[in-house]
Design a protein around this motif. Structure first.
Motif, mmCIF file in Angstrom:
data_model
loop_
_atom_site.group_PDB
_atom_site.id
_atom_site.type_symbol
_atom_site.label_atom_id
_atom_site.label_comp_id
_atom_site.label_asym_id
_atom_site.label_seq_id
_atom_site.Cartn_x
_atom_site.Cartn_y
_atom_site.Cartn_z
ATOM 1 N N SER A 115 5.548 37.722 13.081
ATOM 2 C CA SER A 115 6.719 38.209 13.816
ATOM 3 C C SER A 115 7.687 37.062 14.114
ATOM 4 O O SER A 115 8.903 37.221 13.982
ATOM 5 C CB SER A 115 6.267 38.877 15.118
ATOM 6 N N HIS B 94 17.072 33.721 12.668
ATOM 7 C CA HIS B 94 17.781 33.230 13.846
ATOM 8 C C HIS B 94 18.345 31.830 13.587
ATOM 9 O O HIS B 94 19.486 31.522 13.950
ATOM 10 C CB HIS B 94 16.797 33.208 15.028
ATOM 11 N N LEU C 256 23.473 24.990 13.883
ATOM 12 C CA LEU C 256 22.909 24.395 12.666
ATOM 13 C C LEU C 256 23.869 24.530 11.486
ATOM 14 O O LEU C 256 23.488 24.272 10.336
ATOM 15 C CB LEU C 256 21.565 25.059 12.318
ATOM 16 N N ARG D 276 18.606 44.173 20.948
ATOM 17 C CA ARG D 276 19.162 45.379 20.331
ATOM 18 C C ARG D 276 20.535 45.687 20.888
ATOM 19 O O ARG D 276 21.175 46.633 20.439
ATOM 20 C CB ARG D 276 18.268 46.606 20.622
ATOM 21 N N PRO E 31 24.277 44.687 22.002
ATOM 22 C CA PRO E 31 25.387 43.748 21.979
ATOM 23 C C PRO E 31 26.081 43.646 23.331
ATOM 24 O O PRO E 31 26.602 42.591 23.674
ATOM 25 C CB PRO E 31 26.326 44.352 20.941
ATOM 26 N N GLU F 125 26.754 36.238 27.680
ATOM 27 C CA GLU F 125 27.488 35.101 27.118
ATOM 28 C C GLU F 125 28.808 34.831 27.834
ATOM 29 O O GLU F 125 29.334 33.726 27.765
ATOM 30 C CB GLU F 125 27.735 35.318 25.616
ATOM 31 N N ARG G 240 15.837 19.825 15.126
ATOM 32 C CA ARG G 240 16.913 20.768 15.432
ATOM 33 C C ARG G 240 16.591 22.162 14.875
ATOM 34 O O ARG G 240 16.795 23.179 15.551
ATOM 35 C CB ARG G 240 18.244 20.275 14.847
ATOM 36 N N VAL G 241 16.071 22.196 13.636
ATOM 37 C CA VAL G 241 15.732 23.498 13.039
ATOM 38 C C VAL G 241 14.571 24.127 13.813
ATOM 39 O O VAL G 241 14.597 25.319 14.142
ATOM 40 C CB VAL G 241 15.399 23.357 11.540
ATOM 41 N N SER H 254 15.669 25.665 17.013
ATOM 42 C CA SER H 254 16.376 26.916 16.782
ATOM 43 C C SER H 254 15.393 28.055 16.490
ATOM 44 O O SER H 254 15.556 29.170 16.987
ATOM 45 C CB SER H 254 17.367 26.748 15.630
ATOM 46 N N VAL H 255 14.364 27.752 15.696
ATOM 47 C CA VAL H 255 13.345 28.768 15.400
ATOM 48 C C VAL H 255 12.627 29.172 16.699
ATOM 49 O O VAL H 255 12.308 30.350 16.905
ATOM 50 C CB VAL H 255 12.349 28.265 14.332
ATOM 51 N N GLY I 32 13.964 29.407 19.533
ATOM 52 C CA GLY I 32 14.843 30.411 20.136
ATOM 53 C C GLY I 32 14.503 31.804 19.633
ATOM 54 O O GLY I 32 14.791 32.801 20.294
ATOM 55 N N GLY I 33 13.889 31.864 18.451
ATOM 56 C CA GLY I 33 13.496 33.147 17.870
ATOM 57 C C GLY I 33 12.154 33.666 18.372
ATOM 58 O O GLY I 33 11.723 34.737 17.963
ATOM 59 N N LEU I 34 11.496 32.919 19.266
ATOM 60 C CA LEU I 34 10.230 33.423 19.818
ATOM 61 C C LEU I 34 10.446 34.749 20.555
ATOM 62 O O LEU I 34 9.560 35.597 20.596
ATOM 63 C CB LEU I 34 9.604 32.416 20.799
ATOM 64 N N HIS J 297 12.115 37.051 19.583
ATOM 65 C CA HIS J 297 11.997 38.090 18.557
ATOM 66 C C HIS J 297 10.606 38.720 18.601
ATOM 67 O O HIS J 297 10.453 39.941 18.518
ATOM 68 C CB HIS J 297 12.274 37.452 17.187
ATOM 69 N N ALA J 298 9.586 37.868 18.745
ATOM 70 C CA ALA J 298 8.214 38.381 18.798
ATOM 71 C C ALA J 298 7.978 39.188 20.074
ATOM 72 O O ALA J 298 7.332 40.233 20.049
ATOM 73 C CB ALA J 298 7.217 37.233 18.696
#
Lengths: 194, 194
Positions: free
Chosen positions: A148, A155, A162, B109, B111, B118, B144-145, B148-149, B151-153, B155-156
């Motif tokens: 997941s 992202h 980036l 989900r 916006p 924001e 840096r990458v 950023s990933v 930040g996608g936690l 998502h899980a």
């Protein structure tokens, strides 16, 4: 009109490129066929000749992504082992993310694009098959969470912070991180420490 | 009205809980004060007594998240080393994600929720400070990458496929994966292989 007539295929590609730029800036819902025409310096009728609705442009964009996903899935399913299949699926997913970096940035910000995609049967069956390949045959909780989080690699591709990192470097980093995440979730792939 | 009057604080909490449920189901833009009132079995005036606009409810929800982020940032800034600071920031982020799992599902989900957040100065400065702490003092491309990933936690946490995994287990997995991602991006933290 002074502009010479382009062959239809080329005209489609120009409309798609213009639409992608505008989608990234204004979202799908904030972009009209008229705006695409203005951006290209052509009449709305000229855009309409190529695509009758904005949704058709979106689907034309994602159709090429679908084709790549189908190719990745076929390659993964032909792999010798489940681990190889996962590796092929991951590499294909990263290629897809990198190859559609601009679209990824739009998707993540754009509920309309998400809705169009999710209402598309082909999209749902391809993403769930790709998800199964990332999970492997007998996923435990670690692996499920890792797969997941992998879904969140997009992202990073969409992250404006980036934007200065070029595609090849970002591809390499995402593949590295994705491999790390998946091997962490699969105890049998942990390297022996001697 | 047979319903006894609740103290104001309790009434606010009930409105917030109802709003979160409805946001998750219908999105912020698809939820009205009237729907919240109906869900609670009270009049719209009773909801209006607590919150004059839907946006105020959203901000009340995120205010508690802001407080947690401020606490995490203060703890991280008081840490003995940059590595410790990163560890504290990561743990705080994971706690935040887990503690607001339902909201995370809505944000990803929705916006409108994203836009409200924001446009909120406090949100932007807190998330960029947290981002800096995850990056560490001298971030290279890998780091840096990876940040950023991370930040996608979220998502899980928002993934419906993981809804059956309980909070404590998911927290542990995300912390593990986050640590793995960040250590991969910081060559100085690589363990010596002898």
């Amino acid at each position: 009109m002074a502009r010479p007539h382009a062959p239809r295929g080329q005209g489609r590609a120009r409309v798609i490129d213009a639409a992608l730029e505008l989608f990234a800036e204004h979202g799908v819902s904030g972009t009209s066929l008229q705006m695409i025409a203005d951006h290209l310096g052509v009449t709305k009728a000229a855009v309409y000749y190529q695509f009758h609705a904005k949704e058709d442009i979106v689907l034309a964009v994602v159709e090429s992504a679908f084709d790549e996903m189908r190719g990745t899935i076929a390659d993964a399913e032909a792999a010798a082992s489940a681990d190889d299949a996962t590796g092929v699926a991951l590499a294909g997913l990263v290629d897809l993310i990198i190859g559609h970096r601009q679209v990824m940035a739009s998707v993540s910000r754009d509920p309309e694009l998400g809705r169009i995609l999710e209402s598309h049967e082909a999209f749902n069956s391809l993403t769930s098959r790709l998800g199964e390949l990332l999970l492997g045959p007998v996923p435990d909780t670690r692996r499920r969470v890792a797969a997941s989080v992998i879904g969140g690699l997009a992202h990073a591709a969409a992250d404006p912070l980036l934007a200065d990192i070029d595609d090849a470097v970002l591809r390499e980093q995402l593949l590295h991180l994705g491999t790390l995440l998946l091997s962490s979730g699969s105890p049998t792939r942990t390297k022996a420490t001697s």
